[in-house]
Write an enzyme that holds these catalytic residues in place. Structure first.
Site, PDB file in Angstrom:
ATOM      1  N   ASP A   1       0.870  -1.179   0.000  1.00  0.00           N
ATOM      2  CA  ASP A   1       0.000   0.000   0.000  1.00  0.00           C
ATOM      3  C   ASP A   1       0.903   1.224   0.000  1.00  0.00           C
ATOM      4  OD1 ASP A   1      -3.281   0.146   0.978  1.00  0.00           O
ATOM      5  OD2 ASP A   1      -2.148   2.018   0.857  1.00  0.00           O
TER       6      ASP A   1
ATOM      7  N   TYR B   1     -14.107   7.957 -11.306  1.00  0.00           N
ATOM      8  CA  TYR B   1     -13.758   6.703 -10.619  1.00  0.00           C
ATOM      9  C   TYR B   1     -14.318   5.507 -11.402  1.00  0.00           C
ATOM     10  CZ  TYR B   1     -14.371   3.030  -7.064  1.00  0.00           C
ATOM     11  OH  TYR B   1     -14.387   1.836  -6.394  1.00  0.00           O
TER      12      TYR B   1
HETATM   13  P1  NAI Z   1      -9.931   1.766   0.461  1.00  0.00           P
HETATM   14  O1  NAI Z   1      -9.933   3.159  -0.037  1.00  0.00           O
HETATM   15  O2  NAI Z   1     -10.203   1.559   1.917  1.00  0.00           O
HETATM   16  O3  NAI Z   1      -8.540   1.064   0.101  1.00  0.00           O
HETATM   17  C1  NAI Z   1      -7.798   1.392  -1.042  1.00  0.00           C
HETATM   18  C2  NAI Z   1      -6.335   1.385  -0.662  1.00  0.00           C
HETATM   19  O4  NAI Z   1      -5.572   1.750  -1.811  1.00  0.00           O
HETATM   20  C3  NAI Z   1      -5.996   2.378   0.449  1.00  0.00           C
HETATM   21  O5  NAI Z   1      -5.370   1.730   1.545  1.00  0.00           O
HETATM   22  C4  NAI Z   1      -5.050   3.366  -0.218  1.00  0.00           C
HETATM   23  O6  NAI Z   1      -4.010   3.841   0.644  1.00  0.00           O
HETATM   24  C5  NAI Z   1      -4.497   2.537  -1.364  1.00  0.00           C
HETATM   25  N1  NAI Z   1      -4.003   3.414  -2.426  1.00  0.00           N
HETATM   26  C6  NAI Z   1      -4.570   4.539  -2.926  1.00  0.00           C
HETATM   27  N2  NAI Z   1      -3.776   5.107  -3.836  1.00  0.00           N
HETATM   28  C7  NAI Z   1      -2.673   4.326  -3.920  1.00  0.00           C
HETATM   29  C8  NAI Z   1      -1.490   4.396  -4.695  1.00  0.00           C
HETATM   30  N3  NAI Z   1      -1.250   5.409  -5.551  1.00  0.00           N
HETATM   31  N4  NAI Z   1      -0.560   3.443  -4.524  1.00  0.00           N
HETATM   32  C9  NAI Z   1      -0.763   2.411  -3.662  1.00  0.00           C
HETATM   33  N5  NAI Z   1      -1.872   2.293  -2.907  1.00  0.00           N
HETATM   34  C10 NAI Z   1      -2.816   3.243  -3.038  1.00  0.00           C
HETATM   35  O7  NAI Z   1     -10.963   0.963  -0.417  1.00  0.00           O
HETATM   36  P2  NAI Z   1     -11.672  -0.439  -0.098  1.00  0.00           P
HETATM   37  O8  NAI Z   1     -13.047  -0.172   0.342  1.00  0.00           O
HETATM   38  O9  NAI Z   1     -10.801  -1.270   0.735  1.00  0.00           O
HETATM   39  O10 NAI Z   1     -11.786  -1.054  -1.551  1.00  0.00           O
HETATM   40  C11 NAI Z   1     -10.752  -1.871  -2.087  1.00  0.00           C
HETATM   41  C12 NAI Z   1     -10.884  -1.911  -3.589  1.00  0.00           C
HETATM   42  O11 NAI Z   1     -12.161  -2.424  -3.937  1.00  0.00           O
HETATM   43  C13 NAI Z   1     -10.753  -0.552  -4.254  1.00  0.00           C
HETATM   44  O12 NAI Z   1     -10.088  -0.713  -5.492  1.00  0.00           O
HETATM   45  C14 NAI Z   1     -12.186  -0.143  -4.511  1.00  0.00           C
HETATM   46  O13 NAI Z   1     -12.278   0.709  -5.632  1.00  0.00           O
HETATM   47  C15 NAI Z   1     -12.846  -1.490  -4.759  1.00  0.00           C
HETATM   48  N6  NAI Z   1     -14.258  -1.492  -4.400  1.00  0.00           N
HETATM   49  C16 NAI Z   1     -14.629  -1.465  -3.079  1.00  0.00           C
HETATM   50  C17 NAI Z   1     -15.953  -1.497  -2.749  1.00  0.00           C
HETATM   51  C18 NAI Z   1     -16.414  -1.553  -1.324  1.00  0.00           C
HETATM   52  O14 NAI Z   1     -17.622  -1.632  -1.102  1.00  0.00           O
HETATM   53  N7  NAI Z   1     -15.537  -1.516  -0.329  1.00  0.00           N
HETATM   54  C19 NAI Z   1     -17.007  -1.490  -3.779  1.00  0.00           C
HETATM   55  C20 NAI Z   1     -16.487  -1.495  -5.133  1.00  0.00           C
HETATM   56  C21 NAI Z   1     -15.156  -1.518  -5.411  1.00  0.00           C
HETATM   57  C1  15L Z   2     -17.335   1.618  -4.400  1.00  0.00           C
HETATM   58  O1  15L Z   2     -16.834   1.408  -5.499  1.00  0.00           O
HETATM   59  C2  15L Z   2     -16.548   2.234  -3.306  1.00  0.00           C
HETATM   60  O2  15L Z   2     -15.208   1.847  -3.327  1.00  0.00           O
HETATM   61  C3  15L Z   2     -17.135   1.967  -1.918  1.00  0.00           C
HETATM   62  O3  15L Z   2     -16.543   2.845  -0.994  1.00  0.00           O
HETATM   63  C4  15L Z   2     -18.652   2.138  -1.937  1.00  0.00           C
HETATM   64  O4  15L Z   2     -18.963   3.460  -2.202  1.00  0.00           O
HETATM   65  C5  15L Z   2     -19.249   1.226  -2.979  1.00  0.00           C
HETATM   66  O5  15L Z   2     -18.654   1.407  -4.253  1.00  0.00           O
HETATM   67  C6  15L Z   2     -20.759   1.420  -3.146  1.00  0.00           C
HETATM   68  O6  15L Z   2     -21.200   1.701  -4.251  1.00  0.00           O
HETATM   69  O7  15L Z   2     -21.480   1.261  -2.169  1.00  0.00           O
END
Ligand code: NAI
Ligand code: 15L
Length: 278
Positions: free
Chosen positions: A47, A149
């Site tokens: 990360d 995004y």
């Molecule tokens: P999050 O925002 O908590 O985690 C993303 C991580 O990526 C963070 O720890 C951040 O420091 C790291 N990051 C950001 N820019 C970076 C860079 N330039 N280099 C290296 N690391 C970097 O998001 P979350 O909720 O854990 O989601 C994980 C993945 O799943 C993301 O790609 C998100 O788009 C995708 N996602 C998540 C959803 C959810 O409901 N949690 C829904 C749809 C997609």
């Molecule tokens: C995403 O893609 C985001 O990463 C997460 O934070 C939520 O917003 C999720 O979609 C959602 O649509 O609920």
């Protein structure tokens, strides 16, 4: 004789030597950091944010995905990649570009050079966020992103498609709905993905043989769905969780006003984000 479809993981070894987990300091990264140890001798966690010390079975490799050289070193020696890293909400394009667009490109290029054969890409429902709620889509429905995004996630999917056709690197793109401890609103009653189901989906995305390039939706067995997830079923995905447990609490709060666009579209409030910097 059973008429149940054969599980594509029957007879498949669901363990490899080293898995790379990007975005390991994030919400889902923290959930998967331990769980992936069931499927690999070593989990290389990465990360841009602090990850703390390495635990058992872990290698900690800090890396900014926008740094091509660093990503190249990050990917050396891994068998599969679970790519969660990047900006995870709607933000100005200038923030999305290096992390999500260039970063995902760097990761695929590094995978090609190092001979990595499988990538699980955390895509998002925001690839199709401008479809109306209630409209039923499948994995072949054309993208209708709801912001920069969502556009970046559509780009990541297309990159996975290209790297399979050109180089044979397989990708499962998970269009994750809403993966949180609880479904927090009416939309999330439809889009919620529990963490056990997330783990099951990732296990299948890493180990089911011959997936080519496949897009699936990441949602639990919720009462209502906007997504025909038959491609996930073909991976043997059988969700065991449901948002029903949160319904009473969610529905005790009044619904959004009828003129709020967040209640019209699958992407919810993301459709209202921006413009930025006017
Ligand atoms: P999050 O925002 O908590 O985690 C993303 C991580 O990526 C963070 O720890 C951040 O420091 C790291 N990051 C950001 N820019 C970076 C860079 N330039 N280099 C290296 N690391 C970097 O998001 P979350 O909720 O854990 O989601 C994980 C993945 O799943 C993301 O790609 C998100 O788009 C995708 N996602 C998540 C959803 C959810 O409901 N949690 C829904 C749809 C997609
Ligand atoms: C995403 O893609 C985001 O990463 C997460 O934070 C939520 O917003 C999720 O979609 C959602 O649509 O609920």
């Amino acid at each position: 004789m059973s008429l149940a479809p054969k599980d594509p993981l029957d007879g498949v070894v669901t363990r490899c030597h080293r898995i790379l987990l990007t975005g390991a300091a994030g919400n889902l990264g923290k959930v998967l950091r331990d769980r992936l140890k069931r499927y690999a001798d070593v989990v290389r966690i990465s990360d841009i944010a602090d990850l703390g010390p390495a635990g058992a079975q872990e290698e900690v490799v800090p890396c900014d995905l926008s740094d091509a050289k660093a990503v190249h070193a990050l990917v050396a020696g891994v068998d599969a990649i679970v790519h969660l890293g990047g900006v995870s909400v709607e933000r100005p394009f200038e923030e999305i570009l290096p992390a999500n667009i260039q970063g995902t490109y760097h990761l695929y290029e590094a995978a090609r050079r190092h001979g990595v054969r499988r990538i699980v890409f955390a895509s998002s429902n925001h690839v199709i966020g401008f479809y109306k709620q209630g409209e039923v889509l499948d994995a072949d429905s054309p993208p209708r992103p709801d912001g920069y995004y969502g556009v970046s996630k559509a780009f990541g999917e297309q990159l996975g498609s290209f790297y399979f056709d050109r180089y044979g690197i397989e990708t499962v793109a998970l269009r994750i709905g809403s993966s949180f401890p609880e479904a927090k609103d009416r939309r999330m009653l439809v889009t919620w993905l529990g963490y056990d189901d997330l783990e099951q989906l990732i296990k299948r995305a890493v180990f089911v043989p011959e997936v080519g390039f496949t897009i699936v939706y990441g949602a639990s067995a919720n009462r209502d769905s906007w997504w025909d997830n038959s491609k996930a079923a073909r991976l043997g995905f059988r969700p065991v969780e449901s948002s029903e447990q949160f319904r009473a609490k969610v529905e005790s709060v009044p619904p959004l006003p009828a003129d709020d666009a967040a209640g019209w579209y699958q992407g919810g409030a993301f459709v209202k984000a921006g413009p930025f910097g006017d």
